[in-house]
Design a protein around this motif. Structure first.
Motif, PDB file in Angstrom:
ATOM      1  N   ALA A   1       0.821  -1.218   0.000  1.00 28.52           N
ATOM      2  CA  ALA A   1       0.000   0.000   0.000  1.00 28.52           C
ATOM      3  C   ALA A   1       0.852   1.264   0.000  1.00 28.52           C
ATOM      4  O   ALA A   1       0.430   2.298  -0.516  1.00 28.52           O
ATOM      5  CB  ALA A   1      -0.919   0.006   1.218  1.00 28.52           C
ATOM      6  N   GLY A   2       2.037   1.199   0.553  1.00 28.15           N
ATOM      7  CA  GLY A   2       2.889   2.375   0.629  1.00 28.15           C
ATOM      8  C   GLY A   2       3.943   2.440  -0.449  1.00 28.15           C
ATOM      9  O   GLY A   2       4.793   3.329  -0.431  1.00 28.15           O
ATOM     10  N   SER A   3       3.899   1.541  -1.416  1.00 34.13           N
ATOM     11  CA  SER A   3       4.963   1.461  -2.413  1.00 34.13           C
ATOM     12  C   SER A   3       4.871   2.585  -3.437  1.00 34.13           C
ATOM     13  O   SER A   3       3.823   3.216  -3.615  1.00 34.13           O
ATOM     14  CB  SER A   3       4.908   0.107  -3.132  1.00 34.13           C
ATOM     15  OG  SER A   3       3.934   0.130  -4.159  1.00 34.13           O
ATOM     16  N   LEU A   4       5.964   2.802  -4.139  1.00 30.28           N
ATOM     17  CA  LEU A   4       6.029   3.810  -5.196  1.00 30.28           C
ATOM     18  C   LEU A   4       5.556   3.249  -6.532  1.00 30.28           C
ATOM     19  O   LEU A   4       5.619   3.938  -7.548  1.00 30.28           O
ATOM     20  CB  LEU A   4       7.462   4.325  -5.335  1.00 30.28           C
ATOM     21  CG  LEU A   4       8.113   4.883  -4.066  1.00 30.28           C
ATOM     22  CD1 LEU A   4       9.520   5.385  -4.365  1.00 30.28           C
ATOM     23  CD2 LEU A   4       7.264   5.982  -3.458  1.00 30.28           C
ATOM     24  N   ASN A   5       5.079   2.028  -6.514  1.00 36.50           N
ATOM     25  CA  ASN A   5       4.605   1.401  -7.740  1.00 36.50           C
ATOM     26  C   ASN A   5       3.459   2.207  -8.347  1.00 36.50           C
ATOM     27  O   ASN A   5       2.535   2.607  -7.626  1.00 36.50           O
ATOM     28  CB  ASN A   5       4.144  -0.029  -7.440  1.00 36.50           C
ATOM     29  CG  ASN A   5       3.976  -0.857  -8.688  1.00 36.50           C
ATOM     30  OD1 ASN A   5       3.086  -0.603  -9.490  1.00 36.50           O
ATOM     31  ND2 ASN A   5       4.830  -1.855  -8.846  1.00 36.50           N
ATOM     32  N   PRO A   6       3.478   2.487  -9.638  1.00 32.59           N
ATOM     33  CA  PRO A   6       2.389   3.270 -10.235  1.00 32.59           C
ATOM     34  C   PRO A   6       1.027   2.601 -10.147  1.00 32.59           C
ATOM     35  O   PRO A   6       0.005   3.274 -10.323  1.00 32.59           O
ATOM     36  CB  PRO A   6       2.845   3.440 -11.690  1.00 32.59           C
ATOM     37  CG  PRO A   6       3.863   2.370 -11.915  1.00 32.59           C
ATOM     38  CD  PRO A   6       4.535   2.146 -10.606  1.00 32.59           C
ATOM     39  N   LYS A   7       1.005   1.305  -9.883  1.00 36.35           N
ATOM     40  CA  LYS A   7      -0.259   0.592  -9.757  1.00 36.35           C
ATOM     41  C   LYS A   7      -0.665   0.396  -8.290  1.00 36.35           C
ATOM     42  O   LYS A   7      -1.502  -0.453  -7.980  1.00 36.35           O
ATOM     43  CB  LYS A   7      -0.168  -0.772 -10.443  1.00 36.35           C
ATOM     44  CG  LYS A   7       0.090  -0.695 -11.940  1.00 36.35           C
ATOM     45  CD  LYS A   7       0.184  -2.097 -12.544  1.00 36.35           C
ATOM     46  CE  LYS A   7       0.473  -2.037 -14.045  1.00 36.35           C
ATOM     47  NZ  LYS A   7       0.639  -3.386 -14.637  1.00 36.35           N
TER      48      LYS A   7
ATOM     49  N   GLN B   1       1.669   9.730  -3.952  1.00 33.76           N
ATOM     50  CA  GLN B   1       1.452   9.543  -5.381  1.00 33.76           C
ATOM     51  C   GLN B   1       0.217   8.693  -5.653  1.00 33.76           C
ATOM     52  O   GLN B   1      -0.394   8.803  -6.718  1.00 33.76           O
ATOM     53  CB  GLN B   1       2.688   8.908  -6.033  1.00 33.76           C
ATOM     54  CG  GLN B   1       3.073   7.532  -5.523  1.00 33.76           C
ATOM     55  CD  GLN B   1       2.545   6.388  -6.368  1.00 33.76           C
ATOM     56  OE1 GLN B   1       2.124   6.619  -7.496  1.00 33.76           O
ATOM     57  NE2 GLN B   1       2.561   5.184  -5.823  1.00 33.76           N
ATOM     58  N   ALA B   2      -0.214   7.880  -4.685  1.00 34.32           N
ATOM     59  CA  ALA B   2      -1.428   7.084  -4.859  1.00 34.32           C
ATOM     60  C   ALA B   2      -2.653   7.813  -4.316  1.00 34.32           C
ATOM     61  O   ALA B   2      -3.677   7.931  -4.989  1.00 34.32           O
ATOM     62  CB  ALA B   2      -1.263   5.738  -4.163  1.00 34.32           C
ATOM     63  N   PHE B   3      -2.544   8.329  -3.094  1.00 30.00           N
ATOM     64  CA  PHE B   3      -3.672   8.995  -2.460  1.00 30.00           C
ATOM     65  C   PHE B   3      -4.114  10.235  -3.244  1.00 30.00           C
ATOM     66  O   PHE B   3      -5.309  10.509  -3.394  1.00 30.00           O
ATOM     67  CB  PHE B   3      -3.284   9.385  -1.031  1.00 30.00           C
ATOM     68  CG  PHE B   3      -4.345  10.134  -0.268  1.00 30.00           C
ATOM     69  CD1 PHE B   3      -5.588   9.569  -0.021  1.00 30.00           C
ATOM     70  CD2 PHE B   3      -4.094  11.419   0.198  1.00 30.00           C
ATOM     71  CE1 PHE B   3      -6.558  10.265   0.691  1.00 30.00           C
ATOM     72  CE2 PHE B   3      -5.057  12.115   0.914  1.00 30.00           C
ATOM     73  CZ  PHE B   3      -6.294  11.536   1.154  1.00 30.00           C
ATOM     74  N   HIS B   4      -3.164  10.988  -3.749  1.00 34.62           N
ATOM     75  CA  HIS B   4      -3.475  12.235  -4.462  1.00 34.62           C
ATOM     76  C   HIS B   4      -3.536  12.049  -5.975  1.00 34.62           C
ATOM     77  O   HIS B   4      -3.449  13.026  -6.717  1.00 34.62           O
ATOM     78  CB  HIS B   4      -2.430  13.302  -4.131  1.00 34.62           C
ATOM     79  CG  HIS B   4      -2.493  13.806  -2.725  1.00 34.62           C
ATOM     80  ND1 HIS B   4      -3.501  14.618  -2.257  1.00 34.62           N
ATOM     81  CD2 HIS B   4      -1.666  13.594  -1.667  1.00 34.62           C
ATOM     82  CE1 HIS B   4      -3.285  14.902  -0.976  1.00 34.62           C
ATOM     83  NE2 HIS B   4      -2.179  14.294  -0.595  1.00 34.62           N
ATOM     84  N   ARG B   5      -3.717  10.825  -6.421  1.00 39.74           N
ATOM     85  CA  ARG B   5      -3.756  10.595  -7.858  1.00 39.74           C
ATOM     86  C   ARG B   5      -4.870  11.406  -8.512  1.00 39.74           C
ATOM     87  O   ARG B   5      -5.954  11.573  -7.940  1.00 39.74           O
ATOM     88  CB  ARG B   5      -3.955   9.094  -8.148  1.00 39.74           C
ATOM     89  CG  ARG B   5      -3.688   8.729  -9.605  1.00 39.74           C
ATOM     90  CD  ARG B   5      -3.509   7.242  -9.780  1.00 39.74           C
ATOM     91  NE  ARG B   5      -4.772   6.510  -9.669  1.00 39.74           N
ATOM     92  CZ  ARG B   5      -4.917   5.228  -9.986  1.00 39.74           C
ATOM     93  NH1 ARG B   5      -3.874   4.539 -10.413  1.00 39.74           N
ATOM     94  NH2 ARG B   5      -6.080   4.631  -9.868  1.00 39.74           N
ATOM     95  N   GLU B   6      -4.594  11.897  -9.689  1.00 41.85           N
ATOM     96  CA  GLU B   6      -5.531  12.761 -10.395  1.00 41.85           C
ATOM     97  C   GLU B   6      -6.894  12.095 -10.522  1.00 41.85           C
ATOM     98  O   GLU B   6      -7.008  10.901 -10.796  1.00 41.85           O
ATOM     99  CB  GLU B   6      -4.986  13.101 -11.781  1.00 41.85           C
ATOM    100  CG  GLU B   6      -5.758  14.189 -12.502  1.00 41.85           C
ATOM    101  CD  GLU B   6      -5.095  14.615 -13.798  1.00 41.85           C
ATOM    102  OE1 GLU B   6      -5.651  15.496 -14.467  1.00 41.85           O
ATOM    103  OE2 GLU B   6      -4.019  14.063 -14.123  1.00 41.85           O
ATOM    104  N   GLY B   7      -7.943  12.885 -10.315  1.00 42.02           N
ATOM    105  CA  GLY B   7      -9.305  12.381 -10.405  1.00 42.02           C
ATOM    106  C   GLY B   7      -9.958  12.148  -9.059  1.00 42.02           C
ATOM    107  O   GLY B   7     -11.172  12.022  -8.958  1.00 42.02           O
TER     108      GLY B   7
END
Length: 883
Positions: free
Chosen positions: A767-773, A807-813
């Protein structure tokens, strides 16, 4: 007034510190008799009540309740009908001054998903009564200034509950001959109801003992599930070490014959200091090299010490009311920090503590939930178990040690304990004791207790004309004078638009640029909005090292050039100041890049690269400190430097710098990883430092050369003999798109299946990874058979790791915002205390760029429209929307 769904809103009850009144009735003694059952526990409470001479004369006795009903009420042994329910409270009409009140209640612990009061945890029965959980067990004046001597009797099925524990010392036990047994406990020290504890179930104990300085032998036991006892060795060593340290440093001796700890897997917090019977979350007790990281070992040592230290700073001297929470928590956090610093590397411990403060408390201080360390009002006290009360509270008391010196400060604490032993005290009582014992004037210092916000100190440094008029020691140094002009400002916070000046102690040193040395560290104390200090003995403008050791919890804006920061990062003899220089060098670059004000990117990067290269090459530096100096500033701290932040821009710039450093210093990272990989496992500082550097080397390699990082990380994972190396390697793999990632994750889950604490790590790493997915991974993990909404550790492992992943929590949309809002709404009916902890992630909407801010606010409004929100969540959401 209606909410957004059209439902009428009941105005929340607001409790104000200024409205405090002494209790009208006291309860000198209470006897509790429990007939234990997982589904239907019967509680018979007998309260000896007496009118409080300091209270208001009244014939009405109000006893707080929550989700319970009285099955019977007696007064002085006779059935009594002159009582009524006022909301959740039981109110009894009493004609005289003293009475014995009998109350019977019936509880279903298995249905108590709030984990407050008496609840079931995987077959165990246990309690959590802080702050207001005791009222879920029986009716009582459930406030911390009502202190009682407790006698407890428990009986239950011998097979289900072979171990029966409560506060104090065991006094009797027996077998009923029908498959049930009983035990009695007595605590001779008067305590508030929030410190009551009971645990019953199938447990085994790791036992030891400790002899106090006065010769008392104390029986020690750590109770865990069968099979876990071998993983309690470190916790027991930590307990014994903390008992001795508290005697040696603070002169505090333990006061009972028994000290017991129980570890449970379902717990809202980290641990609870109940008198003589501490209840712990398993994550802060269980450890072995295979399943616990070095960070876990440190956390266990610190939390065990923290809860033990509460025996005096919290139990023997407790809080008068919940507004005084920092009285016990801020002071005890300082004590556990001091203990850990003495046990390990003091500089590294200080850096770790400040990093947490900046990542969590500084954002809290500048957001909608900002409050002083002694709040003025609340709707739900659980919402004030915050980094401000704990971490900033510790920093405020630490400043007293800076002003007084440790020896004089300890004289003040001794006076505090002597004056208030057995009492419910206030923050003012503590400050007055330090004032008297240390010989300080702390009148203005009290502003730290009254005002929220993080002060900002701006510094201007000038070289004065030759042969200035100097006084004191400065005059003996000759040369020219250097004047520091300091100005303090504190931004408005909710309800506090205007701020009085704080007392700000700052340790400083002025380095000669040519010799690289300074005349000695100085302590200056800023008390005015603007103030100047002059120092002699210079021929040119020196390099300023300020707030050394982080002597005050403030932000510094100083005229330090990039060259000065490189100088300090290489040469400063204060370890924290050296770390701070490296951090500020990077912060200046990243904030400028995000804001679009960075003019010389290549030169700025080169300076950072040179400083970091010097750290990698410094053979005199130990690896524990080296590992700290290599860590980039966190995204939350970077966001604090901007008025409104674009989280994805911060992420991109930070990752870009990491990639550049990885590429530029690749040979050094490879050499570092090779060197530290050869250090064998142990808990010694050298080996712990090696493991920290090993992970950092992989982090930078992962950004610069994913294929090489994946190869090395997988090799490290496969060869790992301990969780630190294994988790560090898996963390890097989780952020990459490579075959090694899936193989390692599958192996990790299979290897540790059934170990709840380690599987928590499996959830958090993904859950905390920098992975784009990462967002897709989190949604899948929420449906995983191992995920549950009823275990706080598991919820935090997945969803807090996600919410902190910018980068995940604030992802666009706004999908991340919707996921957290959905979680809050789903979790709130199950456990409002845990659900409320997620609101601040959305509540920071005003610090985010406008597009995302609107999406975050919309999710808060959607939550607010739910008419059945708990008080915990309702207060957090309403304050976040009002800001």
């Amino acid at each position: 007034m209606n909410d957004l769904s059209g439902q009428p809103v009941v105005a929340p009850t607001v409790i104000h510190r200024a409205d405090y009144r002494p209790p009208q009735w006291l309860v000198p003694e209470i006897a509790l008799d429990f007939a234990l059952s997982l589904n239907a526990t019967k509680v018979q409470a007998t309260l000896k009540v007496a009118k409080n001479p300091a209270g208001t004369d009244t014939s009405l006795l109000r006893l707080n309740g929550d989700a319970i009903e009285p099955k019977s009420v007696t007064v002085d042994g006779q059935a009594h009908n002159d009582w009524h329910m006022d909301g959740a409270d039981l109110v009894i009409e009493l004609p005289g001054d003293t009475h014995d009140i009998g109350i019977e209640t019936l509880i279903d612990p298995s249905a108590n998903t709030q984990l407050s009061g008496l609840y079931a945890s995987n077959g165990l029965l246990c309690t959590q009564c802080e702050a207001e959980g005791f009222r879920r067990i029986t009716f009582f004046p459930d406030r911390p200034d009502v202190l009682s001597v407790y006698s407890v009797r428990m009986s239950g099925d011998k097979a289900l509950f072979p171990v029966l524990l409560s506060n104090g010392n065991p006094t009797a036990a027996g077998d009923n001959g029908d498959g049930t047994h009983w035990a009695e406990w007595h605590d001779p020290w008067p305590k508030p109801s929030y410190l009551f504890a009971l645990v019953a179930g199938e447990l085994v104990a790791n036992r030891d003992n400790f002899t106090t300085k006065s010769g008392r032998k104390v029986n020690l036991a750590i109770y865990v599930r069968p099979g876990d006892e071998e993983r309690t060795t470190h916790a027991m060593r930590s307990l014994i070490a903390s008992m001795k340290w508290d005697e040696d440093v603070y002169g505090r001796e333990y006061d009972l014959d028994d000290f017991n700890i129980v570890a449970v897997s379902d717990f809202n917090a980290g641990a609870m200091e109940n008198k003589g019977l501490n209840v712990f979350n398993t994550r802060y007790i269980l450890a072995d090299p295979e399943t616990a990281t070095d960070g876990d070992y440190d956390a266990i040592e610190g939390v065990v010490a923290h809860e033990y230290f509460h025996n005096w700073s919290g139990n023997r001297v407790t809080c008068r009311d919940w507004f005084q929470l920092s009285l016990k928590e801020g002071f005890t956090v300082l004590r556990d920090q001091q203990f850990s610093a003495d046990r390990g590397s003091a500089p590294v411990k200080r850096i770790e503590d400040v990093r947490i403060l900046r990542a969590v408390q500084f954002p809290e201080d500048s957001g909608p939930l900002a409050h002083p360390i002694r709040p003025d009002s609340y709707q739900e006290i659980s919402n004030f178990y915050t980094a401000t009360v704990y971490n900033k509270g510790a920093e405020v008391i630490r400043m007293m040690t800076v002003l007084a010196g440790l020896e004089r400060f300890l004289k003040g604490t001794t006076l505090y304990f002597d004056r208030h032993d057995g009492e419910a005290a206030t923050c003012e009582d503590f400050v007055k004791a330090i004032e008297d014992g240390a010989g300080l004037d702390l009148k203005q210092f009290r502003n730290w207790y009254e005002q929220a916000g993080t002060p900002r100190v701006s510094v201007v440094m000038t070289l004065d004309a030759a042969n200035p008029t100097l006084e004191g020691e400065a005059a003996t140094l000759g040369g020219r004078g250097v004047t520091l002009t300091l100005k303090q400002t504190t931004a408005p916070t909710p309800g506090q638009p205007d701020k009085k000046p704080f007392v700000i102690p700052l340790r400083i040193a002025l380095f000669d640029r040519e010799t690289g040395k300074h005349h000695g560290e100085e302590l200056i104390v800023l008390t005015e909005p603007e103030q100047s200090f002059t120092f002699g003995g210079f021929t040119s403008l020196p390099v300023l090292s300020i707030n050394r050791g982080f002597s005050a919890p403030v932000e510094i804006v100083a005229p330090v050039t990039t060259e000065d920061l490189v100088f300090l990062a290489r040469h400063d003899d204060d370890p924290f100041a050296r770390y701070e220089a490296m951090q500020q060098l990077i912060v200046r670059h990243l904030v400028g890049a995000v804001a679009g004000t960075l003019e010389k990117r290549e030169e700025s990067q080169a300076a950072i690269g040179a400083a970091m290269g010097a750290i990698l090459d410094d053979t005199a530096l130990d690896d524990l400190m080296r590992g700290e100096l290599l860590i980039l500033p966190g995204e939350a701290y970077l966001a604090e430097q901007l008025t409104r932040a674009d989280p994805t821009r911060i992420f991109a710039e930070r990752e870009g710098l990491k990639r550049w450093l990885g590429e530029t210093l690749k040979d050094k990272w490879l050499a570092l990883h090779d060197r530290v990989s050869a250090v064998p496992y142990s808990l010694a500082a050298e080996a712990r430092g090696a493991r920290k550097c090993k992970t950092q080397a992989l982090v930078y390699l992962g950004a610069a050369d994913p294929a090489e990082a994946a190869r090395r990380a997988k090799a490290q994972y496969d060869a790992a003999t301990n969780m630190t190396d294994r988790q560090g390697a898996l963390m890097v793999l989780c952020s990459l798109e490579c075959p090694e990632r899936e193989a390692a994750l599958a192996d990790f889950h299979s290897r540790f299946a059934g170990n709840m604490l380690v599987i928590d790590k499996w959830f958090s790493l993904q859950a905390g990874s920098l992975n784009p997915k990462a967002t897709e991974h989190v949604k899948a993990l929420a449906e995983h058979p191992d995920f549950t909404m009823t275990n706080p550790n598991r919820v935090r492992a997945l969803w807090m790791a996600f919410a902190a992943n910018a980068q995940a929590f604030h992802r666009e949309g706004g999908e991340g915002y919707r996921l957290i809002a959905d979680l809050i709404l789903k979790l709130d009916p199950i456990n409002g205390n845990v659900a409320a902890r997620f609101v601040p992630y959305l509540g920071r909407w005003k610090k985010v760029e406008e597009g995302r801010a609107a999406l975050m606010r919309a999710e808060l409004e959607r939550i607010a429209a739910e008419p059945t929100l708990s008080r915990d969540v309702r207060e957090q959401v309403s304050k976040s929307l009002e800001a």
